[in-house]
Design a protein around this motif. Structure first.
Motif, PDB file in Angstrom:
ATOM      1  N   ASP A  64       0.779  -1.140  -0.052  1.00 43.02           N
ATOM      2  CA  ASP A  64      -0.047   0.035  -0.009  1.00 43.02           C
ATOM      3  C   ASP A  64       0.871   1.207  -0.031  1.00 43.02           C
ATOM      4  O   ASP A  64       0.478   2.179  -0.677  1.00 43.02           O
ATOM      5  N   ASP A  65       2.062   1.158   0.965  1.00 43.79           N
ATOM      6  CA  ASP A  65       2.831   2.490   0.842  1.00 43.79           C
ATOM      7  C   ASP A  65       3.579   2.790  -0.430  1.00 43.79           C
ATOM      8  O   ASP A  65       3.616   3.615  -0.770  1.00 43.79           O
ATOM      9  N   ARG A  68       1.044   4.185  -3.100  1.00 43.50           N
ATOM     10  CA  ARG A  68       0.833   5.607  -2.745  1.00 43.50           C
ATOM     11  C   ARG A  68       2.369   6.348  -3.164  1.00 43.50           C
ATOM     12  O   ARG A  68       2.206   7.416  -3.880  1.00 43.50           O
ATOM     13  N   SER A  85      -5.796  15.864  -4.112  1.00 46.28           N
ATOM     14  CA  SER A  85      -5.113  14.743  -2.958  1.00 46.28           C
ATOM     15  C   SER A  85      -6.257  13.578  -2.898  1.00 46.28           C
ATOM     16  O   SER A  85      -6.208  12.422  -2.532  1.00 46.28           O
ATOM     17  N   GLU A  86      -7.412  13.837  -2.992  1.00 47.63           N
ATOM     18  CA  GLU A  86      -8.382  13.021  -2.920  1.00 47.63           C
ATOM     19  C   GLU A  86      -8.716  12.263  -4.024  1.00 47.63           C
ATOM     20  O   GLU A  86      -8.892  10.979  -3.879  1.00 47.63           O
ATOM     21  N   GLU A  87      -8.578  12.518  -5.219  1.00 45.30           N
ATOM     22  CA  GLU A  87      -8.340  11.734  -6.275  1.00 45.30           C
ATOM     23  C   GLU A  87      -7.218  10.772  -6.173  1.00 45.30           C
ATOM     24  O   GLU A  87      -7.278   9.695  -6.830  1.00 45.30           O
ATOM     25  N   ARG A  88      -5.983  11.357  -5.831  1.00 41.58           N
ATOM     26  CA  ARG A  88      -4.865  10.388  -5.801  1.00 41.58           C
ATOM     27  C   ARG A  88      -5.363   9.028  -4.649  1.00 41.58           C
ATOM     28  O   ARG A  88      -4.719   8.036  -4.888  1.00 41.58           O
ATOM     29  N   SER A  89      -5.763   9.576  -3.693  1.00 50.07           N
ATOM     30  CA  SER A  89      -6.231   8.559  -2.732  1.00 50.07           C
ATOM     31  C   SER A  89      -7.064   7.672  -3.354  1.00 50.07           C
ATOM     32  O   SER A  89      -7.061   6.207  -3.316  1.00 50.07           O
ATOM     33  N   ARG A  90      -8.140   8.136  -4.025  1.00 54.54           N
ATOM     34  CA  ARG A  90      -9.010   7.134  -4.740  1.00 54.54           C
ATOM     35  C   ARG A  90      -8.249   6.067  -5.686  1.00 54.54           C
ATOM     36  O   ARG A  90      -8.638   5.123  -5.777  1.00 54.54           O
ATOM     37  N   ALA A  92      -5.143   5.220  -5.131  1.00 49.78           N
ATOM     38  CA  ALA A  92      -4.599   4.306  -4.503  1.00 49.78           C
ATOM     39  C   ALA A  92      -5.413   3.223  -3.743  1.00 49.78           C
ATOM     40  O   ALA A  92      -4.981   1.994  -3.716  1.00 49.78           O
ATOM     41  N   ASP A  93      -6.494   3.505  -3.540  1.00 53.38           N
ATOM     42  CA  ASP A  93      -7.704   2.654  -3.016  1.00 53.38           C
ATOM     43  C   ASP A  93      -8.248   1.784  -3.917  1.00 53.38           C
ATOM     44  O   ASP A  93      -9.010   0.628  -3.388  1.00 53.38           O
TER      45      ASP A  93
END
Length: 232
Positions: A64-65, A68, A85-90, A92-93
């Motif tokens: 996971d690390d 990201r 940043s929200e889209e980047r998390s999406r 990665a998720d």
């Protein structure tokens, strides 16, 4: 073949990572009016992530690390800094929301009727739990390299997995669509089965699609693998 358990590589062999991650890239990119070959972006992301994790011993990070961290570079390489940043998390998720290949769940259930089945993977434990529940996949155990603190194809990962299963390596069938994984397992004494996944890398096709001739079993799909093992 006197096997007592089956160990499955999970990322790529069991999970269609390319379609799931590519779809998220495409959706976010389109919302920004960006036009890219999202298949290429996705494969670059996967390639970079694999380079960061294979063979690691006691790393202070997990997959996971790596996902990201590598995402930052991939977005920069392809001029996608507009991703928030929200889209980047999406993105990665997305790895936690992948679909299994359609032929896998039922075939796994059939194989599990005779053999213990184990996910033996470089993916984090939490990720495997999430995708397994999402796809109604039931394992007898999950052995993540994160737990061993040694990542495939390092020999210690295979030997520790066999020890935890209380079996000789020769009593375990390692199943994967990747020669690097099967070759390393075979060198540690495992039996090996190559399952072709021609769509793993999307339209580009897998980088190493030809099974090593020393594989004990070579099949085109999991239905054929289940049939082969249950007819023994």
């Amino acid at each position: 073949m006197n096997i007592k358990a089956i160990a499955f590589d999970t990322g790529g062999t069991v999970l269609d990572w390319h379609s799931g991650v590519c779809q998220v890239f495409s959706e976010i990119g389109t919302s920004h009016g960006l036009d890219r070959d999202w298949h290429v972006v996705t494969n670059d992301y996967r390639r970079l992530a694999m380079q960061g994790i294979v063979g690691q011993v006691k790393p202070p990070f997990n997959m996971d690390d790596i996902h990201r961290c590598c995402l930052v570079q991939v977005l920069a390489d392809h001029g996608l800094q507009a991703f928030t940043s929200e889209e980047r998390s999406r993105v990665a998720d997305a790895w936690h929301n992948l679909s299994a290949w359609p032929d896998f769940p039922m075939a796994l259930s059939q194989m599990r009727s005779r053999y213990p089945v184990v996910s033996f993977t470089m993916l984090p434990l939490a990720l495997v739990v999430n995708v397994s529940r999402r796809n109604c996949v039931i394992w007898d155990a999950v052995i993540s390299c994160e737990m061993i603190a040694t990542y495939k194809p390092h020999p210690q990962a295979y030997m520790r997995a066999a020890s935890w299963m209380n079996l000789k390596p020769s009593e375990i069938l390692m199943v994967a669509c990747h020669n690097f994984d099967l070759n390393a397992a075979r060198e540690c004494g495992f039996r090996t089965a190559f399952v072709r996944r021609p769509q793993e890398w999307g339209p580009q096709g897998p980088p190493d699609p030809t099974p090593h001739p020393d594989c004990d079993i070579v099949v085109d799909n999991f239905v054929a693998l289940a049939r082969c093992l249950l007819e023994q």
